[in-house]
Design a protein around this motif. Structure first.
Motif, mmCIF file in Angstrom:
data_model
loop_
_atom_site.group_PDB
_atom_site.id
_atom_site.type_symbol
_atom_site.label_atom_id
_atom_site.label_comp_id
_atom_site.label_asym_id
_atom_site.label_seq_id
_atom_site.Cartn_x
_atom_site.Cartn_y
_atom_site.Cartn_z
ATOM 1 N N TYR A 128 40.291 43.080 51.506
ATOM 2 C CA TYR A 128 40.829 41.814 51.993
ATOM 3 C C TYR A 128 39.718 40.917 52.528
ATOM 4 O O TYR A 128 39.971 39.916 53.181
ATOM 5 N N THR A 130 35.469 39.528 51.319
ATOM 6 C CA THR A 130 34.473 39.513 50.260
ATOM 7 C C THR A 130 33.133 39.129 50.852
ATOM 8 O O THR A 130 33.056 38.444 51.869
ATOM 9 N N TYR A 144 33.242 37.390 44.881
ATOM 10 C CA TYR A 144 34.583 37.582 44.325
ATOM 11 C C TYR A 144 35.543 36.620 45.001
ATOM 12 O O TYR A 144 35.410 36.314 46.186
ATOM 13 N N TYR A 145 36.503 36.155 44.238
ATOM 14 C CA TYR A 145 37.465 35.187 44.773
ATOM 15 C C TYR A 145 38.891 35.622 44.466
ATOM 16 O O TYR A 145 39.182 36.141 43.389
ATOM 17 N N ARG A 146 39.749 35.401 45.455
ATOM 18 C CA ARG A 146 41.180 35.590 45.271
ATOM 19 C C ARG A 146 41.891 34.565 46.136
ATOM 20 O O ARG A 146 41.530 34.395 47.306
ATOM 21 N N GLN A 150 47.493 35.892 48.303
ATOM 22 C CA GLN A 150 47.922 36.471 47.021
ATOM 23 C C GLN A 150 47.298 37.857 46.891
ATOM 24 O O GLN A 150 46.377 38.078 46.105
ATOM 25 N N LYS A 153 47.010 39.765 43.496
ATOM 26 C CA LYS A 153 46.242 39.176 42.412
ATOM 27 C C LYS A 153 44.828 39.750 42.441
ATOM 28 O O LYS A 153 44.222 39.866 43.504
ATOM 29 N N PRO A 154 44.278 40.159 41.309
ATOM 30 C CA PRO A 154 42.935 40.762 41.303
ATOM 31 C C PRO A 154 41.860 39.742 41.656
ATOM 32 O O PRO A 154 42.011 38.541 41.415
ATOM 33 N N PHE A 155 40.767 40.238 42.232
ATOM 34 C CA PHE A 155 39.618 39.387 42.531
ATOM 35 C C PHE A 155 38.934 38.972 41.228
ATOM 36 O O PHE A 155 38.862 39.739 40.275
ATOM 37 N N GLU A 156 38.422 37.747 41.211
ATOM 38 C CA GLU A 156 37.671 37.241 40.066
ATOM 39 C C GLU A 156 36.223 37.008 40.483
ATOM 40 O O GLU A 156 35.954 36.455 41.549
ATOM 41 N N GLU A 290 34.808 43.408 49.018
ATOM 42 C CA GLU A 290 34.468 43.276 47.610
ATOM 43 C C GLU A 290 33.009 42.822 47.507
ATOM 44 O O GLU A 290 32.642 41.756 48.002
#
Length: 354
Positions: A128, A130, A144-146, A150, A153-156, A290
């Motif tokens: 929770y 990054t 990483y972004y989320r 959300q 939703k997976p981190f990008e 992350e």
């Protein structure tokens, strides 16, 4: 058409509250790097720094712990005082008994669910937070972004150009103490914000924070005020020991030394026995962050060979390596005892109110 696009971009940027100088746009205010307290704080927050990348420990909000404590203990006290009177002082007529059972169920949910969620988080280790990696040689920022809230939703993975950053100080009305540094990237054609980087550190002047980042990304190693007494290395992956991660807060405040040798353990034991839940949550925050550096697309951007670091930083000691692997018995026993004391205090409080 080009002028219209630039005017849209300028209009959007003007809507930001207080925009600071952009990368490479002006000389760095070296006076900001003389703020001893803020620089000392940033030194303690650095997770790693070398010729290729710098990152800070992910921020942690203590009000999560206090909010959980408020719900848990206030519901428990309400139950013991008011419902206890019904159970032990009044004859239990059928209607009162039914009301007591319903009240107990409604109180059980808010009092126990938060604790169950915490224990679930300790086991599952959902990310929770990054970390943001400032890649000096590549002049990029990787993270990483989320989207907020959300959680499923997976981190990008995001990799953005440092030169495109637009720094801003965002203030909250009637709360001048909360002034985090925000880093934006906007589309130069539409003015729309495409990336929003939030270091979240509200314990330091955001201007000092930005000057520190700029000095690392744009200047020489000699220009960055690194104090090896405070700035220490952490393993790239700290996921193996919750206890070692929870020790970080004590080492940052100077209660424990950086060697995990056991010195200062009595003071830590007294404090952590009272706030064990909060410190374990903070350790979980470090443990579950992350980390973009572990991603293959970020690894290939890193070129440092691990030798001749121009930034003076305390290395990871053998004791610390064992601690982060969960094999340092001094760290493990200390936390087991602290948790046992905390549980005993709670049990005593529960029995005394029964």
């Amino acid at each position: 058409m080009i002028e219209d696009k630039h005017s849209e971009f300028a209009k959007h940027i003007n809507e930001l509250q207080e925009v600071l100088e952009s990368p490479y746009s002006s000389e760095i205010n070296k006076g900001l790097l003389e703020e001893a307290e803020d620089i000392e704080h940033l030194n303690k927050e650095i997770a790693n720094i070398n010729p290729d990348y710098m990152t800070f420990l992910p921020s942690y909000f203590w009000y999560w712990y206090f909010g959980i404590a408020w719900v848990y203990f206030s519901a428990y006290i309400f139950f013991t005082i008011f419902i206890g009177d019904i159970f032990y002082r009044e004859p239990l007529q059928d209607r009162i008994l039914l009301l007591s059972i319903i009240s107990f169920l409604f109180l059980f949910i808010p009092s126990c669910i938060p604790l169950m969620l915490i224990l679930y988080q300790f086991i599952k280790k959902h990310a929770y937070r990054t970390q943001y990696y400032f890649l000096k040689k590549e002049q990029k920022i990787a993270y990483y972004y989320r989207p907020s809230l959300q959680f499923f939703k997976p981190f990008e993975l995001k990799i953005v150009d440092y030169k495109d950053i637009i720094p801003e100080i965002h203030t909250i009305k009637h709360n001048t103490a909360y002034t985090p540094l925000n880093l934006y990237i906007a589309d130069t054609n539409t003015g729309e914000i495409t990336h929003h980087i939030k270091p979240h550190d509200v314990s330091v002047d955001p201007r000092v924070h930005w000057a520190f980042i700029r000095t690392y990304m744009e200047g020489d190693a000699a220009d960055l005020p690194i104090n090896p007494e405070f700035c220490e290395a952490y393993p790239a992956d700290t996921s193996k020991s919750l206890f070692a991660c929870s020790d970080i807060v004590f080492r940052k405040y100077g209660i424990l030394n950086t060697h995990h040798s056991g010195a200062g353990g009595i003071v830590m034991l007294i404090i952590s026995s009272i706030y064990a839940l909060g410190y374990l949550l903070q350790g979980n925050n470090y443990q579950c962050a992350e980390q973009a550096i572990l991603h293959p697309d970020v690894k290939k951007l890193l070129t440092w060979d691990g030798k001749d670091n121009p930034y003076p930083i305390q290395p990871i000691t053998p004791e610390a390596e064992k601690a982060f692997q969960g094999k340092n018995w001094q760290v493990n026993i200390r936390w087991v005892v602290a948790i046992a004391i905390n549980v005993s205090l709670f049990a005593w409080a529960a029995l005394s109110n029964a």
